[in-house]
Design a protein around this motif. Structure first.
Motif, PDB file in Angstrom:
ATOM      1  N   VAL A 437     -21.844  33.983  48.047  1.00 18.85           N
ATOM      2  CA  VAL A 437     -22.067  35.137  47.163  1.00 18.85           C
ATOM      3  C   VAL A 437     -20.902  35.398  46.214  1.00 18.85           C
ATOM      4  N   ALA A 438     -19.776  34.718  46.411  1.00 19.07           N
ATOM      5  CA  ALA A 438     -18.575  35.039  45.643  1.00 19.07           C
ATOM      6  C   ALA A 438     -18.758  34.762  44.149  1.00 19.07           C
ATOM      7  N   VAL A 439     -18.298  35.690  43.338  1.00 20.72           N
ATOM      8  CA  VAL A 439     -18.249  35.489  41.888  1.00 20.72           C
ATOM      9  C   VAL A 439     -17.158  34.475  41.555  1.00 20.72           C
ATOM     10  N   VAL A 440     -16.003  34.647  42.181  1.00 19.91           N
ATOM     11  CA  VAL A 440     -14.883  33.705  42.033  1.00 19.91           C
ATOM     12  C   VAL A 440     -14.493  33.281  43.441  1.00 19.91           C
ATOM     13  N   ASP A 441     -14.592  32.013  43.766  1.00 19.88           N
ATOM     14  CA  ASP A 441     -14.351  31.579  45.139  1.00 19.88           C
ATOM     15  C   ASP A 441     -12.873  31.657  45.497  1.00 19.88           C
ATOM     16  N   ASP A 442     -12.575  31.432  46.770  1.00 22.15           N
ATOM     17  CA  ASP A 442     -11.209  31.606  47.281  1.00 22.15           C
ATOM     18  C   ASP A 442     -10.197  30.786  46.497  1.00 22.15           C
ATOM     19  N   ALA A 443     -10.471  29.503  46.334  1.00 20.42           N
ATOM     20  CA  ALA A 443      -9.510  28.624  45.654  1.00 20.42           C
ATOM     21  C   ALA A 443      -9.328  29.043  44.203  1.00 20.42           C
ATOM     22  N   SER A 444     -10.404  29.432  43.545  1.00 14.64           N
ATOM     23  CA  SER A 444     -10.304  29.832  42.139  1.00 14.64           C
ATOM     24  C   SER A 444      -9.568  31.146  41.984  1.00 14.64           C
ATOM     25  N   ARG A 445      -9.756  32.081  42.940  1.00 15.86           N
ATOM     26  CA  ARG A 445      -8.996  33.339  42.873  1.00 15.86           C
ATOM     27  C   ARG A 445      -7.511  33.080  43.064  1.00 15.86           C
ATOM     28  N   ALA A 446      -7.186  32.168  43.955  1.00 12.75           N
ATOM     29  CA  ALA A 446      -5.770  31.849  44.175  1.00 12.75           C
ATOM     30  C   ALA A 446      -5.131  31.319  42.895  1.00 12.75           C
ATOM     31  N   ARG A 447      -5.867  30.514  42.116  1.00 10.19           N
ATOM     32  CA  ARG A 447      -5.330  30.008  40.854  1.00 10.19           C
ATOM     33  C   ARG A 447      -5.343  31.078  39.765  1.00 10.19           C
ATOM     34  N   LEU A 448      -6.297  31.989  39.844  1.00  6.83           N
ATOM     35  CA  LEU A 448      -6.433  33.029  38.821  1.00  6.83           C
ATOM     36  C   LEU A 448      -5.324  34.066  38.909  1.00  6.83           C
ATOM     37  N   PHE A 449      -4.972  34.453  40.133  1.00  6.95           N
ATOM     38  CA  PHE A 449      -3.999  35.532  40.324  1.00  6.95           C
ATOM     39  C   PHE A 449      -2.569  35.023  40.153  1.00  6.95           C
ATOM     40  N   SER A 450      -1.723  35.926  39.702  1.00  2.92           N
ATOM     41  CA  SER A 450      -0.297  35.623  39.545  1.00  2.92           C
ATOM     42  C   SER A 450       0.400  35.685  40.901  1.00  2.92           C
ATOM     43  N   HIS A 451       1.624  35.210  40.935  1.00  2.00           N
ATOM     44  CA  HIS A 451       2.427  35.303  42.163  1.00  2.00           C
ATOM     45  C   HIS A 451       2.620  36.763  42.556  1.00  2.00           C
ATOM     46  N   ARG A 452       2.846  37.634  41.576  1.00  2.00           N
ATOM     47  CA  ARG A 452       3.024  39.052  41.885  1.00  2.00           C
ATOM     48  C   ARG A 452       1.789  39.638  42.546  1.00  2.00           C
ATOM     49  N   MET A 453       0.618  39.277  42.038  1.00  2.00           N
ATOM     50  CA  MET A 453      -0.623  39.795  42.609  1.00  2.00           C
ATOM     51  C   MET A 453      -0.793  39.314  44.041  1.00  2.00           C
TER      52      MET A 453
END
Length: 636
Positions: A437-453
């Motif tokens: 159901v994910a809009v952005v999967d786990d691996a893609s969110r990890a690449r999308l977010f910054s280190h700070r996030m």
């Protein structure tokens, strides 16, 4: 349908700010364009916007008992109010109106917090009891109507139908919750009880909240849950007959109105069944409203037209094309949070069209969740049966390796897109379902977010939302498990939120017979093999309406209320997409990797990949930041 707002003072002797209350009420005027009312006394302030549906001459709110000691504001419809009123009259209560609001007042006097267990309908309400110095908040069982609340640093409590009403208070922090941002990019919405704002909360469906002046800590109380797995001995014939009878009852209850009535008609099974039922209960033609798309791949209007013609409905049709994407910023204002379901836009336009002809509309929402209509249910059930046969120690490395080796093939026919299936099988049930159901999967969110996030998240992961609900879900039958999760997350967080905000933006009341809680409880006890029969979702509903609806409406492939945004992002919306996703606002937020944002846009617009869901989520988030975070309380 209405909007409510209020303030609970930090001390019983303090009278809340009338000006703040009026501003909170004013920004929700779209929810109730007919009338406005307020009530102030030491300890509490209540406000209401009214969309007049029942007892047009009476029923103004806030509404109090004869002594003025119990006052309520209310949003929704209680369909069994005539029976409750009769019972309460027999117990000695006198009624001054003919509306359901007064039933809430006297039900509170008679049954206290247990009053909600008597109500059949959709509702969010607040009751102030002066004698007990108690504010009681309640939300309906499925979450059809919204209710938000927040505590200010000075001890005041604010509550309202929409978050925008709370944001007019300058003392309320607009700090965003990193966990809610993670949830949003996973699910496409922020599941309750969180909101995108750290200090604003949603009252979960089927919960109540009791507050008193000066109270600091609160814990919502659950008064209802849906229970799957207690399958009864039903045959297909008896279940089909009972479904038809129960749906007819639910629809008939929702056709009581003193203003013009109609229906949403998408051309799918659920809305078509509702229109068919309404036609059988009405001497007059049903007002049916539909939205189509210029792109034939996404257009269901021909099916809607066929259903309307079969039942002699008065059919109203509008078309959504790329030029309607100018509504992205207005949508961000309507939803108050980032909301990534692109069907919000056609739903908004459908509500606008419908309000031109009627004030109340019935919809088919909830049929997929209640009657097992989503294709993903079939896949999840198959995956769970395979998970049960292979121990985790073997399954995880085996399918993890296969997922790593198999290429991502968005372009390929669906049977050849095995990578996602392998990834799901390498996980447990909750992780596998989140993957589906994910809009952005786990691996893609990890690449999308910054280190700070990633640091701000402190290890939090969106799977925790599902894990919390999984503790209360039936575990033996995979279909029971996954339908339960959807009813606790996707249904209230996405489907019902989408329809409530879109319809209320136009002063339109939408009623959902397939989410009548008696119907939902019955459907949950139907054997799983009759809900999903040999891979056919909504089997009983389709079987029940075979005499009435065209075969191609009942048994064609489910299409959904979606737009061709992937193509629009490469064509008429290419520049708008690039400006939003690669612009300063997302980069300056510090939550995203700017290089990754640019790469997503480039890969999509070159047609190397389809990132349309992620890009739409990013566009809506950027618009939310501009429309709701970058403005002062005085600008709302």
């Amino acid at each position: 349908m209405c909007g409510l707002a209020g303030i609970l003072a930090p001390h019983a002797s303090a009278t809340p700010d009338r000006g703040l209350l009026q501003r909170m009420n004013a920004v929700q005027s779209h929810r109730g364009p007919d009338e406005a009312g307020s009530h102030l006394e030491p300890g509490v302030a209540l406000a209401h916007r009214r969309l007049s549906i029942i007892d047009l001459a009476g029923g103004q709110q806030p509404l109090a008992n004869a002594a003025g000691t119990v006052v309520t504001v209310y949003n929704g419809e209680i369909y069994n109010f005539p029976e409750l009123a009769q019972e309460l009259r027999a117990r000695g209560y006198a009624f001054r109106t003919h509306c359901d609001t007064e039933v809430i007042v006297h039900a509170w006097e008679e049954w206290g917090e247990a009053c909600v267990e008597r109500f059949r309908g959709m509702f969010a309400f607040a009751v102030w009891d002066r004698r007990q110095q108690t504010l009681f908040l309640a939300r309906d069982r499925l979450g059809i109507k919204p209710l938000h609340y927040a505590r200010l640093p000075d001890g005041r409590w604010l509550f309202a139908s929409e978050i925008k009403s709370l944001l007019v208070c300058p003392e309320l922090s607009r700090d965003l919750d990193p966990a809610a941002v993670e949830d949003y990019f996973a699910f496409g919405y922020v599941p309750d009880p969180r909101s995108i704002f750290r200090h604003v909360h949603k009252l979960p469906p089927g919960h109540t909240l009791t507050l008193q002046p000066g109270q600091r800590e609160v814990r919502p109380r659950a008064y209802w849950d849906v229970h799957f797995g207690d399958a009864r001995a039903l045959t297909a014939d008896s279940a089909t007959d009972e479904l038809r009878a129960r749906l007819t009852e639910a629809v008939e209850m929702r056709m009581v109105s003193e203003v013009p009535l109609g229906a949403f008609l998408s051309g799918g099974v659920d809305s078509s069944a509702v229109v068919a039922t309404m036609s059988g209960l009405s001497d007059a033609p049903v007002n049916a409203c539909s939205i189509g798309f210029g792109d034939p791949r996404f257009n269901e209007s021909d099916h809607a037209r066929a259903v309307a013609e079969r039942f002699g409905a008065r059919h109203f049709l509008d078309q959504v094309d790329a030029d309607r994407l100018r509504l992205i910023d207005p949508l961000a204002c309507i939803y108050d949070e980032p909301f990534a379901d692109s069907s919000a836009l056609p739903t908004y336009e459908l509500s606008r069209l419908t309000r031109q002809h009627v004030t109340v509309a019935l919809s088919g929402d909830g049929g997929d969740e209640t009657l097992a209509g989503y294709r993903r249910y079939r896949g999840f059930r198959q995956e769970e049966h395979l998970r049960a046969r292979l121990p985790g120690g073997l399954r995880r490395p085996l399918f993890g390796a296969l997922a790593a080796l198999y290429p991502k093939a968005d372009w390929a026919p669906r049977p050849l897109r095995a990578k996602a299936t392998f990834q799901a099988l390498a996980r447990d049930a909750v992780e596998g379902y989140l993957r589906s159901v994910a809009v952005v999967d786990d691996a893609s969110r990890a690449r999308l977010f910054s280190h700070r996030m990633r640091t701000d998240l402190q290890g939090y992961h969106a799977r925790e939302v599902l894990q919390t609900h999984a503790q209360n879900a039936a575990q033996e039958e995979p279909l029971d498990f996954v339908q339960y999760l959807d009813m606790k997350t996707w249904l209230p967080g996405d489907i019902l939120t989408k329809v409530d905000r879109a319809s209320m933006a136009h002063g339109l009341e939408v009623r959902v017979p397939l989410l009548d809680h008696h119907f939902v409880e019955w459907a949950a006890r139907v054997p799983a093999d009759l809900r999903l029969h040999r891979g056919e979702g909504k089997y009983l509903l389709k079987r029940a309406f075979e005499p009435d609806l065209p075969h191609e409406v009942l048994y064609r492939r489910k299409q959904g209320f979606v737009m061709p945004i992937a193509d629009w992002f490469r064509g008429p919306l290419a520049d708008s997409l690039r400006d939003a996703v690669c612009g300063e606002r997302l980069a300056d937020s510090g939550w995203f990797d700017p290089d990754r944002l640019a790469r997503l846009v480039a890969e999509h617009q070159s047609a190397r990949s389809d990132h349309s869901r992620t890009l739409w989520a990013l566009m809506m988030f950027e618009s939310f930041l501009r429309q709701r975070v970058d403005v002062a309380a005085t600008d709302i």
